[in-house]
Design a protein around this motif. Sequence first.
Motif, PDB file in Angstrom:
ATOM      1  N   SER A 100       1.067  -1.390   0.148  1.00 43.48           N
ATOM      2  CA  SER A 100       0.044  -0.197  -0.016  1.00 43.48           C
ATOM      3  C   SER A 100       0.756   1.117   0.128  1.00 43.48           C
ATOM      4  O   SER A 100       1.953   1.107   0.602  1.00 43.48           O
ATOM      5  N   PHE A 101       0.518   2.302  -0.372  1.00 43.09           N
ATOM      6  CA  PHE A 101       1.352   3.309  -0.761  1.00 43.09           C
ATOM      7  C   PHE A 101       0.385   4.664  -1.004  1.00 43.09           C
ATOM      8  O   PHE A 101      -0.662   4.494  -1.347  1.00 43.09           O
ATOM      9  N   ASP A 102       1.131   5.697  -0.550  1.00 42.80           N
ATOM     10  CA  ASP A 102       0.458   7.356  -0.929  1.00 42.80           C
ATOM     11  C   ASP A 102       0.892   7.673  -2.458  1.00 42.80           C
ATOM     12  O   ASP A 102       2.219   8.005  -2.379  1.00 42.80           O
ATOM     13  N   LYS A 103       0.185   7.500  -3.050  1.00 46.54           N
ATOM     14  CA  LYS A 103       0.620   7.963  -4.833  1.00 46.54           C
ATOM     15  C   LYS A 103       1.130   9.343  -5.137  1.00 46.54           C
ATOM     16  O   LYS A 103       1.681   9.602  -6.185  1.00 46.54           O
ATOM     17  N   THR A 104       0.741  10.178  -4.049  1.00 46.05           N
ATOM     18  CA  THR A 104       1.479  11.564  -4.193  1.00 46.05           C
ATOM     19  C   THR A 104       2.702  11.791  -3.738  1.00 46.05           C
ATOM     20  O   THR A 104       3.230  12.606  -3.949  1.00 46.05           O
ATOM     21  N   LYS A 105       3.247  10.569  -2.966  1.00 43.37           N
ATOM     22  CA  LYS A 105       4.565  10.901  -2.174  1.00 43.37           C
ATOM     23  C   LYS A 105       5.420   9.773  -2.908  1.00 43.37           C
ATOM     24  O   LYS A 105       6.683   9.716  -2.521  1.00 43.37           O
ATOM     25  N   VAL A 106       4.963   8.876  -3.512  1.00 43.25           N
ATOM     26  CA  VAL A 106       5.678   7.853  -4.056  1.00 43.25           C
ATOM     27  C   VAL A 106       5.416   7.501  -5.592  1.00 43.25           C
ATOM     28  O   VAL A 106       4.024   7.564  -6.146  1.00 43.25           O
ATOM     29  N   ASP A 107       6.361   7.230  -6.274  1.00 44.01           N
ATOM     30  CA  ASP A 107       6.500   6.820  -7.683  1.00 44.01           C
ATOM     31  C   ASP A 107       5.622   5.548  -7.672  1.00 44.01           C
ATOM     32  O   ASP A 107       6.027   4.480  -7.574  1.00 44.01           O
ATOM     33  N   PRO A 108       4.372   5.844  -8.114  1.00 39.87           N
ATOM     34  CA  PRO A 108       3.768   4.362  -8.423  1.00 39.87           C
ATOM     35  C   PRO A 108       4.401   3.219  -9.072  1.00 39.87           C
ATOM     36  O   PRO A 108       4.267   2.056  -9.163  1.00 39.87           O
ATOM     37  N   ALA A 109       5.322   3.679 -10.104  1.00 42.65           N
ATOM     38  CA  ALA A 109       6.144   2.858 -11.020  1.00 42.65           C
ATOM     39  C   ALA A 109       6.978   2.099 -10.175  1.00 42.65           C
ATOM     40  O   ALA A 109       7.242   1.059 -10.428  1.00 42.65           O
ATOM     41  N   ASP A 110       7.406   2.637  -9.323  1.00 47.10           N
ATOM     42  CA  ASP A 110       8.423   2.100  -8.234  1.00 47.10           C
ATOM     43  C   ASP A 110       7.878   0.853  -7.441  1.00 47.10           C
ATOM     44  O   ASP A 110       8.575  -0.040  -7.245  1.00 47.10           O
ATOM     45  N   MET A 111       6.632   0.987  -7.318  1.00 46.32           N
ATOM     46  CA  MET A 111       6.011   0.112  -6.290  1.00 46.32           C
ATOM     47  C   MET A 111       5.735  -1.393  -6.982  1.00 46.32           C
ATOM     48  O   MET A 111       5.135  -2.355  -6.774  1.00 46.32           O
ATOM     49  N   GLU A 112       5.979  -1.156  -8.419  1.00 50.67           N
ATOM     50  CA  GLU A 112       5.779  -2.424  -9.132  1.00 50.67           C
ATOM     51  C   GLU A 112       6.914  -3.429  -9.067  1.00 50.67           C
ATOM     52  O   GLU A 112       7.049  -4.583  -9.537  1.00 50.67           O
ATOM     53  N   ASP A 113       7.887  -2.943  -8.511  1.00 47.42           N
ATOM     54  CA  ASP A 113       9.264  -3.622  -8.105  1.00 47.42           C
ATOM     55  C   ASP A 113       9.557  -3.751  -6.855  1.00 47.42           C
ATOM     56  O   ASP A 113       9.753  -2.666  -6.223  1.00 47.42           O
ATOM     57  N   MET A 114       9.692  -4.952  -6.051  1.00 42.68           N
ATOM     58  CA  MET A 114       9.979  -4.908  -4.685  1.00 42.68           C
ATOM     59  C   MET A 114      11.287  -4.498  -4.340  1.00 42.68           C
ATOM     60  O   MET A 114      11.691  -4.100  -3.298  1.00 42.68           O
ATOM     61  N   ALA A 115      11.947  -4.591  -5.478  1.00 34.08           N
ATOM     62  CA  ALA A 115      13.536  -4.073  -5.245  1.00 34.08           C
ATOM     63  C   ALA A 115      13.617  -2.633  -4.737  1.00 34.08           C
ATOM     64  O   ALA A 115      14.711  -2.016  -4.184  1.00 34.08           O
ATOM     65  N   ALA A 116      12.710  -1.686  -5.273  1.00 33.95           N
ATOM     66  CA  ALA A 116      12.723  -0.198  -4.968  1.00 33.95           C
ATOM     67  C   ALA A 116      12.505  -0.046  -3.506  1.00 33.95           C
ATOM     68  O   ALA A 116      13.170   0.643  -3.133  1.00 33.95           O
ATOM     69  N   LEU A 117      11.954  -1.164  -2.708  1.00 34.54           N
ATOM     70  CA  LEU A 117      11.889  -0.737  -1.249  1.00 34.54           C
ATOM     71  C   LEU A 117      13.234  -0.584  -0.557  1.00 34.54           C
ATOM     72  O   LEU A 117      13.345   0.161   0.363  1.00 34.54           O
ATOM     73  N   THR A 118      14.270  -1.498  -1.104  1.00 33.94           N
ATOM     74  CA  THR A 118      15.479  -1.223  -0.295  1.00 33.94           C
ATOM     75  C   THR A 118      16.702  -0.605  -1.200  1.00 33.94           C
ATOM     76  O   THR A 118      17.732  -0.873  -0.840  1.00 33.94           O
ATOM     77  N   SER A 119      16.014   0.418  -2.081  1.00 32.55           N
ATOM     78  CA  SER A 119      17.035   0.781  -3.068  1.00 32.55           C
ATOM     79  C   SER A 119      17.640   2.029  -2.286  1.00 32.55           C
ATOM     80  O   SER A 119      18.523   2.668  -2.941  1.00 32.55           O
TER      81      SER A 119
END
Lengths: 279, 350
Positions: B135-154
Amino acid sequence: MSREDRLGWGLVAPALLWTAAFFVLPFLAMLALSFAHMEGREVVHGFSFGNYVKAFGDWSQLKALVNSIEITLTVTVLSVLLAWPLAATIAWSVPPRWQRAALLAAILPFWTSYVVRSYSWALVLGKTGVLNRGFGLIGLGPYEMASTRFATVIGFTHFFVMLLTLTIYANLVQLSPNYLRAAQDLGASRLRAFVHVILPLTLPGIVTGAFVTFTLCIGDYITPQILGGNNELTLPQLIMLQMGRGGNFPMASALSVILMAVVTLAYAACARWLRLDRL
Amino acid sequence: MTRRFSTNLTALALVLASPALAEDQLNALVWCDHTDPALLEPFEKANNVKVNVKEYEGTAAGMAILDQSAPGDWDVMVVDSVDVARVAAAGRLAPIPAEALPTADFFPELVMAAQNVIDGKTYAVTEKYGYNTISFDKTKVDPADMEDMAALTSGKYDGKIGIYDYYLPVLGLVGLGQGVATADLNAGALAGLKEPLMALRKASRQVSDVVSSQTALATGEVDIVVGGGEWLTAVLAADNPNLDWTIPKQGGLRWSQSIGVVEGAANPDLALKFVQYIVSPEGQAALAQSSCYWGMPANMKAGDLLSAEAKATLRWDQQPDYLARAQLYPIPDAATDTAMQDLWTEMLNQ
């Protein structure tokens, strides 16, 4: 046995039976369970120190105990430091007819739900909370206060200052002002009179409140769960973790016995000054 | 005590007791979504019955409540679908007639016969499901990033991540991120999850329960909740339209809950009637939008009773794709469960 003795036992018997039924027997059952172990999802009764070895030998488990003690001691000391001047102000500076109202105002937060109060603190301390907005107005922050040990300590201290104020106030109002006058007549400065006369005389109230604070704080699950953000586990949280899905009741029992042992040690340390009748 | 006073007291007692005498009672051991009056009242009125609910969390806690109860104390029980076999094996669930259940109207993946049916006997029926993903706030997070779990620990979102405090779905998600299917998650596979789990923990701000996760996301304390999904954001959607959720390319987890009749139920017919109500389109629509948390109904016919807004929030139209990409919760054996819990404790106290 004399008639007086029989009467005494008769009067005490209901309390003894109550304590035996609702404290001693459950505690013995929990103690016995703490020596059991799990085989698969089944509890196997027996006599093994395995749970205690894990509790003290595995740092991730032991750290929960260390965290609990650190937080509890911090909260207890902070609460005493804040409650004593508050109680003294009410006892000595507020006119007697207003003291009841002042005490009532001091304990008003008790009237709200403990859980609601904890969530309220989470909102106050949050990134967009009241405090950070206030800091923002003077060009400071935002500070990360929510989901930290700081938040847990604030939530606890808010609650226990009220409790300690009551026990210390009860002690202070019984003190005759003549003690202070006598000390000063004999040449003591106000500070010396406070340290050597007033403080020792209020020690029973302080220690009683501090012990109750210690006991309630170290066993509390709600506040660290809501305000601490699980950034460190306390012992009650670790106990709950054993119960949820896994159902490891032997380990949960062992951790609970350890929790009780810590409270017993705290009692032993305070016993000399404890005056539970002041509560 | 005068005779008249005594008579009055007796009359008063009878008046006070009369509702209980007039109504049947149904005792339900449930999750919090079943406590919503909007769900219970239609059944109570239609059957002139009072449904007494008790909430529990965690299958072991539910079984402990049953252990401490007398036979007949409980009539129905809500249980994690992956734990139905465990509860049935402990003799806590009674078989229910499969033909009395509308499973033909269910999403096929949600019939879950492998979980609900044991040795040819149906012990529970799936009632609600959803996803543990991101789950995420799409105004603060790039929704495209959320399509890849690797973004979480980038490093990009360090300190802005919350983790849902339940080891099963989060370890399942971390496993998916490492290419480990939930069905293959055993004690051996866990060793490989320690490093990514600790990295996720390092990047996170907090590990919290449902309400705290919702609060943190709504107040901006965190921008992402790992383990979240529609159940986390749906109740906030009206006030926070910026909150969104997705299933990343590595996949997500599907949670599901079942309901069954407790063995030895005092009123098994009424208990079955309640189960039937819960899986009926009306019960399913109410359960899906429970004030505690939302979730997809297992019965597709509930879609006729849901508003377009509710279906949009639940992503009704995307279900075929989501169901294909989501894996079932891990079903660990006791040893794996203990190892998972130890790893979780280590992560919390790192």
